[in-house]
Design an enzyme around this catalytic site. Structure first.
Site, PDB file in Angstrom:
ATOM      1  N   GLU A 112      -3.142   0.236  -8.070  1.00 42.98           N
ATOM      2  CA  GLU A 112      -3.972  -0.407  -7.057  1.00 42.98           C
ATOM      3  C   GLU A 112      -5.481  -0.053  -7.276  1.00 42.98           C
ATOM      4  O   GLU A 112      -6.240  -0.971  -6.961  1.00 42.98           O
ATOM      5  CB  GLU A 112      -3.477   0.077  -5.701  1.00 42.98           C
ATOM      6  CG  GLU A 112      -2.175  -0.147  -5.245  1.00 42.98           C
ATOM      7  CD  GLU A 112      -1.592   0.660  -3.895  1.00 42.98           C
ATOM      8  OE1 GLU A 112      -1.037  -0.025  -3.236  1.00 42.98           O
ATOM      9  OE2 GLU A 112      -1.855   1.729  -4.017  1.00 42.98           O
ATOM     10  N   ASP A 123       9.365  -0.399   1.047  1.00 46.35           N
ATOM     11  CA  ASP A 123      10.809  -0.319   1.347  1.00 46.35           C
ATOM     12  C   ASP A 123      10.766  -0.043   3.121  1.00 46.35           C
ATOM     13  O   ASP A 123       9.939  -0.144   3.460  1.00 46.35           O
ATOM     14  CB  ASP A 123      11.174   0.874   0.543  1.00 46.35           C
ATOM     15  CG  ASP A 123      10.321   2.242   0.846  1.00 46.35           C
ATOM     16  OD1 ASP A 123      10.464   2.774   1.867  1.00 46.35           O
ATOM     17  OD2 ASP A 123       9.567   2.474  -0.079  1.00 46.35           O
TER      18      ASP A 123
END
Length: 252
Positions: free
Chosen positions: A16, A220
Site C-alpha cells: 500500500e 475478510d
C-alpha cells in the site's frame, strides 16, 4: 486539497505504501526511530509517507514522530481491516468517524473500554478531512472495481463494493476466528471493522490537536473464513484502492 503544513500519508503494509509512493514524483527518504519517512509532494501538496508499524504502540510512535519531527498538519491512513458490521463485505471500504480500543480494559478502576485519564472510550476522526476522504472513496468506487480482472472479482466475490462510515475498533490482536468476531459484535454492535492501529493514531492526534482521517479496505470478515489469499488481495485489490483513493483525495 492544499495545506501549508505537510500532510502525512500512512499505510499499514508495504504494498500500500508503494502505491502511494508511485504518486510522489520527488520523494526522498529520511530514517527516524527505525522508520523510513518519504518526504515529497503530491499534486503540489507537501506530504510525508510512512508505514505505521503493526499494533498500537508502533502506531502511536509513528504518529508522534510525524507530528513532532515532521510537523504534519493532518494524517491520512489507509489499510485493510476485518469486517464486523452487518453488510460490511470483502472489497467494501470503511471510513472511520470514531475509534475505540476494543482490548482496553482497566476495570474495575474504569469502565471497560474507557481510556484512563480521558474519561472516554471513543475518539473522533476529523470531520472536515474525513468528509474529503469519504468523497474520494465514493469517487474511486465509481470506476476502480470495473478495472479489476474477472479472476480477481470472482476469487474475492467483489460484487458492487460499497462505502461505509462509522466506528472502527483497534486492538493488539489479529482477530480471525468466528468466536472472537462474534464477541466483538456483541460488545460493540455499532463497530464496522476491526484492525490494529487506528485508535492509537486517534488518541495521539487528539492529544496534539492534529486532524486524522482513516480508510480501511475490508479483506475478510475476521472469522473462521478469513484465511483468503491475502497477498493476492493486497496486491490486486487493497493496494490499488489505497493509491486511487489518495490520488483522488489530493487531486480534488
Amino acid at each position: 486539497m492544499k495545506d501549508t503544513a505537510p500532510i502525512a500519508l500512512v499505510a499499514a503494509l508495504h504494498d500500500e505504501l508503494a502505491s502511494v509512493l508511485e504518486l510522489m514524483p520527488d520523494e526522498h527518504k529520511q530514517t527516524v526511530g527505525g522508520r523510513e519517512f518519504w518526504v515529497g509532494h503530491l499534486h503540489g501538496q507537501a506530504v510525508v509517507a510512512v508505514l505505521s508499524g503493526i499494533g498500537k504502540v508502533a502506531a502511536a510512535t509513528t504518529a508522534t514522530l510525524l507530528i513532532e519531527r515532521f510537523g504534519v498538519g493532518g494524517i491520512v491512513f489507509t489499510g485493510v481491516a476485518g469486517g464486523l458490521g452487518e453488510g460490511v463485505r470483502v472489497g467494501d471500504v470503511v471510513v472511520a468517524r470514531s475509534f475505540l480500543q476494543h482490548d482496553m480494559d482497566a476495570s474495575p478502576l474504569f469502565p471497560r473500554h474507557e481510556v484512563p485519564g480521558y474519561g472516554r472510550s471513543r475518539f473522533d476522526a476529523d470531520a472536515a478531512l474525513t468528509d474529503r476522504l469519504l468523497a474520494a472513496c465514493h469517487h474511486t468506487l465509481t470506476y476502480l472495481p470495473s478495472t479489476l480482472t474477472a479472476s480477481t472479482v470472482h476469487t474475492f466475490g467483489l460484487h458492487g463494493p460499497r462505502v461505509h462510515q462509522g466506528l472502527l475498533v483497534s486492538g493488539d490482536r489479529f482477530v480471525a476466528t468466528t468466536t472472537e468476531s462474534q464477541a466483538l459484535q456483541a460488545a460493540l454492535p455499532d463497530a464496522l471493522a476491526v484492525e490494529m492501529e487506528g485508535a492509537a493514531f486517534a488518541q495521539v492526534c487528539h492529544d496534539f490537536g492534529v486532524p486524522l482521517a482513516v480508510v480501511r479496505t475490508i479483506s475478510d470478515r475476521a472469522d473462521d473464513a478469513a484465511h483468503v489469499d491475502f497477498p493476492k488481495f493486497l496486491r490486486e485489490v487493497a493496494s490499488r484502492y489505497s493509491g486511487a483513493i489518495v490520488e483522488s483525495l489530493f487531486s480534488r
